[in-house]
Write an enzyme that holds these catalytic residues in place. Sequence first.
Site, short mmCIF file in Angstrom:
data_model
loop_
_atom_site.label_atom_id
_atom_site.label_comp_id
_atom_site.label_asym_id
_atom_site.label_seq_id
_atom_site.Cartn_x
_atom_site.Cartn_y
_atom_site.Cartn_z
N LYS A 14 55.54 -27.68 -11.77
CA LYS A 14 55.03 -26.38 -12.23
C LYS A 14 55.04 -26.29 -13.77
O LYS A 14 54.08 -25.82 -14.36
CB LYS A 14 55.86 -25.23 -11.65
N ARG A 89 60.20 -15.55 -6.57
CA ARG A 89 60.90 -16.49 -5.70
C ARG A 89 61.38 -15.83 -4.41
O ARG A 89 61.96 -16.52 -3.56
CB ARG A 89 62.12 -17.04 -6.44
N ARG A 128 64.69 -36.38 -14.44
CA ARG A 128 64.65 -35.36 -15.49
C ARG A 128 66.06 -35.08 -16.02
O ARG A 128 66.26 -34.86 -17.20
CB ARG A 128 64.00 -34.08 -14.94
N ARG A 134 70.07 -30.46 -18.25
CA ARG A 134 70.22 -29.36 -17.28
C ARG A 134 71.23 -29.79 -16.22
O ARG A 134 70.99 -30.75 -15.49
CB ARG A 134 68.86 -29.06 -16.62
N ARG A 146 69.08 -26.52 -4.13
CA ARG A 146 67.93 -25.76 -4.63
C ARG A 146 66.72 -25.91 -3.71
O ARG A 146 65.97 -24.95 -3.50
CB ARG A 146 67.57 -26.20 -6.05
P1 ADP Z 1 63.54 -25.33 -10.93
O1 ADP Z 1 62.18 -24.86 -10.47
O2 ADP Z 1 63.58 -26.74 -11.38
O3 ADP Z 1 64.65 -24.96 -10.00
P2 ADP Z 1 63.70 -23.14 -12.86
O4 ADP Z 1 63.79 -23.38 -14.30
O5 ADP Z 1 62.48 -22.45 -12.33
O6 ADP Z 1 63.85 -24.59 -12.27
O7 ADP Z 1 64.95 -22.32 -12.31
C1 ADP Z 1 66.27 -22.72 -12.57
C2 ADP Z 1 67.25 -21.76 -11.90
O8 ADP Z 1 67.08 -20.45 -12.47
C3 ADP Z 1 67.04 -21.54 -10.40
O9 ADP Z 1 67.70 -22.52 -9.63
C4 ADP Z 1 67.67 -20.14 -10.24
O10 ADP Z 1 69.08 -20.19 -10.26
C5 ADP Z 1 67.25 -19.41 -11.50
N1 ADP Z 1 65.96 -18.69 -11.32
C6 ADP Z 1 64.80 -18.99 -11.96
N2 ADP Z 1 63.82 -18.16 -11.58
C7 ADP Z 1 64.37 -17.30 -10.67
C8 ADP Z 1 63.87 -16.22 -9.90
N3 ADP Z 1 62.59 -15.85 -9.97
N4 ADP Z 1 64.73 -15.59 -9.05
C9 ADP Z 1 66.00 -15.94 -8.97
N5 ADP Z 1 66.55 -16.96 -9.65
C10 ADP Z 1 65.75 -17.65 -10.51
#
Ligand code: ADP
Length: 207
Positions: A14, A89, A128, A134, A146
């Site tokens: 993404k 999400r 990554r 991270r 996740r």
């Molecule tokens: P990835 O898609 O690799 O998991 P992101 O950067 O999108 O990485 O998200 C990292 C973390 O941030 C998620 O595992 C979650 O804990 C939190 N997070 C991100 N976006 C949301 C969301 N829309 N709702 C709830 N938690 C979120």
Amino acid sequence: MLNIVLFGPPGAGKGTQSQKLIARYNLVHLSTGDLLRSQIAQGTELGLRAKKLMDEGLLVPDEVVIGMIESQLASNTTAAGFIFDGFPRTVPQAESLDALMQRYDTGVSCMIALEVAEEELVSRLLERGKTSNRIDDQDEAKIRKRVTVYNTETAQVAGFYAAQQKFHALNGIGAIEDIFQQICTIIDQHQAATTEDTRQATDEVKA
Ligand code: ADP
């Protein structure tokens, strides 16, 4: 406005595709993951609370991410459109996004989902994690957590947009450029259909 929800499990690509889409369509990128990591970097109270959950691979509460999106929309009122990455999400987040967009007389144009099998996701994220610092990308158990959270809590958001005829899925395995072209085709078809609807509505008013 062109408002795209880019959807898919962690590691689906993404972020990579978002960067290309921003350049092509002049969109503002709203990644809740990036917004949360920026709060962590600034050491805010919100960041401290979010970090614990993020490090465990769990979702941050809906009201926290909705609040962040609300303030980003308010501070980008002249944008040509948005690309939502990692948001919504959950179904309540999707409902809130619809309500927020209505305030600005706009809505989500379409959702594009990148589909990638779990084993490929795990290997991409571990890769990554070697350079991204991270924590959530450095431990296989956290990555799998996740993916499980995505399958149990997030995947149903696809149904929310499917019910509005806005859902499109693509295979997220392949050359980055090929996937980008497929995404652009979906967006361009959507824009052509919207232009045609507007033309017909204008013709009806004139008639
Ligand atoms: P990835 O898609 O690799 O998991 P992101 O950067 O999108 O990485 O998200 C990292 C973390 O941030 C998620 O595992 C979650 O804990 C939190 N997070 C991100 N976006 C949301 C969301 N829309 N709702 C709830 N938690 C979120």
